[in-house]
Design a protein around this motif. Structure first.
Motif, PDB file in Angstrom:
ATOM      1  N   CYS A  10      -5.202  -2.862  -8.977  1.00 32.60           N
ATOM      2  CA  CYS A  10      -3.877  -2.434  -9.433  1.00 32.60           C
ATOM      3  C   CYS A  10      -2.960  -2.528  -8.216  1.00 32.60           C
ATOM      4  O   CYS A  10      -3.111  -1.782  -7.245  1.00 32.60           O
ATOM      5  N   ALA A  51       0.344 -12.286 -19.751  1.00 37.04           N
ATOM      6  CA  ALA A  51       0.252 -11.228 -20.740  1.00 37.04           C
ATOM      7  C   ALA A  51       1.612 -10.590 -20.979  1.00 37.04           C
ATOM      8  O   ALA A  51       2.571 -10.756 -20.224  1.00 37.04           O
ATOM      9  N   ASP A 109      -0.299  -7.127 -17.408  1.00 39.53           N
ATOM     10  CA  ASP A 109      -1.711  -6.884 -17.669  1.00 39.53           C
ATOM     11  C   ASP A 109      -2.528  -8.162 -17.488  1.00 39.53           C
ATOM     12  O   ASP A 109      -2.038  -9.285 -17.663  1.00 39.53           O
ATOM     13  N   ASP A 110      -3.810  -7.990 -17.156  1.00 38.89           N
ATOM     14  CA  ASP A 110      -4.777  -9.102 -17.064  1.00 38.89           C
ATOM     15  C   ASP A 110      -4.256 -10.241 -16.190  1.00 38.89           C
ATOM     16  O   ASP A 110      -4.308 -11.417 -16.556  1.00 38.89           O
ATOM     17  N   CYS A 111      -3.737  -9.891 -15.058  1.00 38.17           N
ATOM     18  CA  CYS A 111      -3.225 -10.891 -14.125  1.00 38.17           C
ATOM     19  C   CYS A 111      -4.417 -11.644 -13.510  1.00 38.17           C
ATOM     20  O   CYS A 111      -5.274 -11.039 -12.863  1.00 38.17           O
ATOM     21  N   GLU A 112      -4.493 -12.940 -13.720  1.00 30.80           N
ATOM     22  CA  GLU A 112      -5.660 -13.714 -13.305  1.00 30.80           C
ATOM     23  C   GLU A 112      -5.736 -13.904 -11.795  1.00 30.80           C
ATOM     24  O   GLU A 112      -6.816 -14.026 -11.251  1.00 30.80           O
ATOM     25  N   GLN A 160       5.059  -3.897 -15.913  1.00 31.52           N
ATOM     26  CA  GLN A 160       3.607  -4.005 -15.739  1.00 31.52           C
ATOM     27  C   GLN A 160       3.122  -5.318 -16.339  1.00 31.52           C
ATOM     28  O   GLN A 160       3.504  -5.677 -17.452  1.00 31.52           O
ATOM     29  N   LEU A 187      -1.934  -5.648 -12.893  1.00 30.44           N
ATOM     30  CA  LEU A 187      -3.281  -5.196 -13.222  1.00 30.44           C
ATOM     31  C   LEU A 187      -4.195  -6.413 -13.242  1.00 30.44           C
ATOM     32  O   LEU A 187      -4.147  -7.225 -14.162  1.00 30.44           O
ATOM     33  N   GLY A 188      -5.009  -6.556 -12.200  1.00 34.99           N
ATOM     34  CA  GLY A 188      -5.873  -7.719 -12.087  1.00 34.99           C
ATOM     35  C   GLY A 188      -7.136  -7.578 -12.892  1.00 34.99           C
ATOM     36  O   GLY A 188      -7.600  -6.474 -13.192  1.00 34.99           O
ATOM     37  N   LYS A 189      -7.724  -8.729 -13.219  1.00 38.14           N
ATOM     38  CA  LYS A 189      -8.957  -8.725 -14.006  1.00 38.14           C
ATOM     39  C   LYS A 189     -10.137  -8.186 -13.211  1.00 38.14           C
ATOM     40  O   LYS A 189     -11.129  -7.758 -13.783  1.00 38.14           O
ATOM     41  N   GLN A 190     -10.050  -8.215 -11.878  1.00 35.45           N
ATOM     42  CA  GLN A 190     -11.139  -7.699 -11.062  1.00 35.45           C
ATOM     43  C   GLN A 190     -11.054  -6.191 -10.881  1.00 35.45           C
ATOM     44  O   GLN A 190     -11.839  -5.613 -10.139  1.00 35.45           O
TER      45      GLN A 190
END
Length: 536
Positions: free
Chosen positions: A143, A2, A176-179, A174, A137-140
């Motif tokens: 942070c 992202a 975002d949406d780190c898988e 940052q 920032l993980g998807k689950q």
């Protein structure tokens, strides 16, 4: 990955958690997994308590007491004490916090655990010397704030080097949406590792593939190379794991990464055609004299060739393979005919059974080889020519009658397999070939049928009877009649010792006696109706 932007993480909206982590100059650290994240959150969640309490919860037993890492964007965080922690150790006790009105509000609203933001702080390198933050920032819902060193990231990662070259005074990034937060943290930790090979050695292949993916995204070249070296040396367990490795490495090869050593495990540089190798294998199997090894290898090769048939191939390659198998068939047929001649001469000379035994064994061996080659051709949908070649073996059929059943019955198994194949539609020889096949080999099969029923475990009489009947019914009605009348004579003489073709006989009977009558009646009715209308 992202878009990355400047950010400020609001501490008031998160649950801050200390992580038992220690990084030495040699690059050792301990990164918690997502499962541990969830367990830690449940242990510190106040909703599971029956009564709010203003006193802090007692620390869990066997936990490591550390001062929490205070994460704040307004002022630098104090350095935590360095300590070595193993992977099996759990988190330290949760931070002390005030429990009052906010706690009551939480109890009344009862928010879901998975909706609560979670935040952990991790520091790499020498404690207290970090000059930059990376927020994942993980998807689950995780942070993770990493305290890192700008120079290390610039040196090891092309991605971070590009970002920092655009804005040299950037203090926080940052993502975002780190898988895969866990592996992202571990990959960043590898940037501090001097002996990366030793660090990766205890990992599994699936985990290395995850690290390789993140290293590729970050442009972490040395890590990518170390992962490829690991994959080249480590065993791959199962077809699924091999497929994942090959697909991942092939994708990297398209991006110019040197991955040939890994792919050499599945792709050969040898210019020798695969069909030459297959021909060599088939030749080794056909010439083997060891019964158990030959039988098992025939089963294995046949199974693997069936799998190969499901893979699209060039027609030229398929034709070459077919020609090679038919060359082997011709060789086996010539050898079998020579053995039949030899056995017939021994019978005429009335030699002792000791002189006949080697010939009998060799007949059984060559017949078994032909049956195996026929099965390969049937699976390749290329057995029509074999049916024609076998139908023309009149000399062998004549010699068949002169030999005792124990010497010849293996040959009848080949005829039986052809009838079954035709009956199932596995091969579609011409009408002349089908007719000649029945004329040449049906009577020898009938003569051996009783022996095959009781002396051959792999012989399924019901399947063979159905195959013979269906093959007969593919011929013109006049030929069906000739064969059925001959069968009736044999069946009335020997009964169950002869193949039971009653189902085919009934079909032939209806075609011969009932269908013409029904059709004649239909024509008469049509004629009567026509005459009636004419009169009217």
């Amino acid at each position: 990955m992202a878009e990355i932007r400047l950010t400020r993480v609001d501490q008031g909206q998160t649950k801050i958690k200390n992580v038992p982590i220690a990084v030495t100059p040699e690059g050792f650290w301990c990164c918690p997994s997502p499962v541990v994240f969830h367990k830690s959150l449940k242990s510190q969640n106040p909703l599971n308590k029956t009564k709010p309490s203003s006193s802090p919860p007692p620390p869990p037993k066997n936990s490591i007491q550390k001062k929490p890492i205070q994460v704040s964007d307004r002022r630098p965080a104090p350095a935590p004490p360095r300590s070595m922690v193993s992977d099996d150790q759990q988190y330290v006790a949760p931070e002390r916090g005030q429990v009052g009105t906010s706690m009551v509000t939480e109890r009344s609203e009862r928010p879901k655990i998975e909706n609560l933001p979670r935040k952990v702080a991790i520091e790499f390198g020498e404690a207290g010397t970090c000059d930059m933050k990376v927020v994942l920032l993980g998807k689950q819902g995780f942070c993770v704030k990493l305290s890192v060193h700008r120079d290390v990231l610039k040196e090891k990662s092309i991605f971070f080097a590009d970002k920092l070259s655009v804005q040299s005074d950037l203090s926080c990034l940052q993502i975002d949406d780190c898988e895969d937060v866990e592996i992202y943290v571990e990959t960043v930790g590898l940037m501090y590792c001097k002996e990366m090979k030793q660090r990766l050695m205890k990992q599994s292949v699936p985990r290395i593939l995850r690290i390789l993916r993140i290293a590729e995204l970050l442009g972490f070249t040395s890590c990518t190379q170390s992962c490829l070296e690991y994959l080249e040396a480590a065993p791959w367990v199962g077809d699924d794991e091999e497929e994942k490795v090959v697909s991942t490495v092939l994708r990297l090869q398209g991006e110019g990464v040197g991955v040939n050593p890994v792919l050499k495990r599945v792709f050969s540089d040898i210019t020798k055609a695969p069909n030459d190798t297959l021909s060599n294998i088939i030749e080794l199997v056909l010439t083997s004299k060891e019964e158990k090894g030959r039988r098992e290898m025939k089963t294995i090769v046949l199974k693997l060739l069936k799998e190969k048939n499901n893979v699209p191939s060039h027609s030229g390659s398929s034709d070459i393979c077919k020609e090679m198998i038919y060359r082997s068939c011709t060789s086996c047929l010539d050898s079998l005919l020579a053995l039949f001649r030899q056995a017939a001469e021994l019978e005429l000379a009335d030699k002792s059974s000791g002189n006949k035994e080697p010939t009998v064994k060799n007949i059984a061996l060559e017949a078994d080889n032909l049956s195996w080659l026929l099965e390969i051709l049937v699976n390749k949908q290329a057995a029509d020519e074999f049916a024609m070649i076998w139908a023309k073996q009149q000399e062998m059929a004549v010699l068949h009658e002169k030999l005792p059943i124990v010497s010849r019955y293996h040959v009848s198994c080949i005829s039986a397999r052809l009838y079954v194949g035709i009956g199932r539609g596995e091969l579609l020889p011409s009408k002349d070939t089908r007719q000649l096949l029945l004329q040449t080999w049906l009577q020898p099969l009938i003569n051996d049928f009783c022996w095959l029923q009781h002396g051959c475990r792999s012989f399924d009489s019901k399947v063979v009877e159905e195959g013979i009947g269906r093959t007969v019914l593919t011929l013109p009605l006049e030929d069906q009649q000739s064969i059925m009348l001959s069968w009736v004579g044999s069946f009335l003489k020997v009964g169950d010792k002869c193949p039971n073709l009653q189902k085919a006989f009934e079909v032939w009977w209806r075609r011969t006696f009932i269908r013409p009558y029904v059709e004649g009646q239909g024509n008469n009715n049509v004629g009567s109706e026509t005459g009636f209308f004419d009169v009217v």
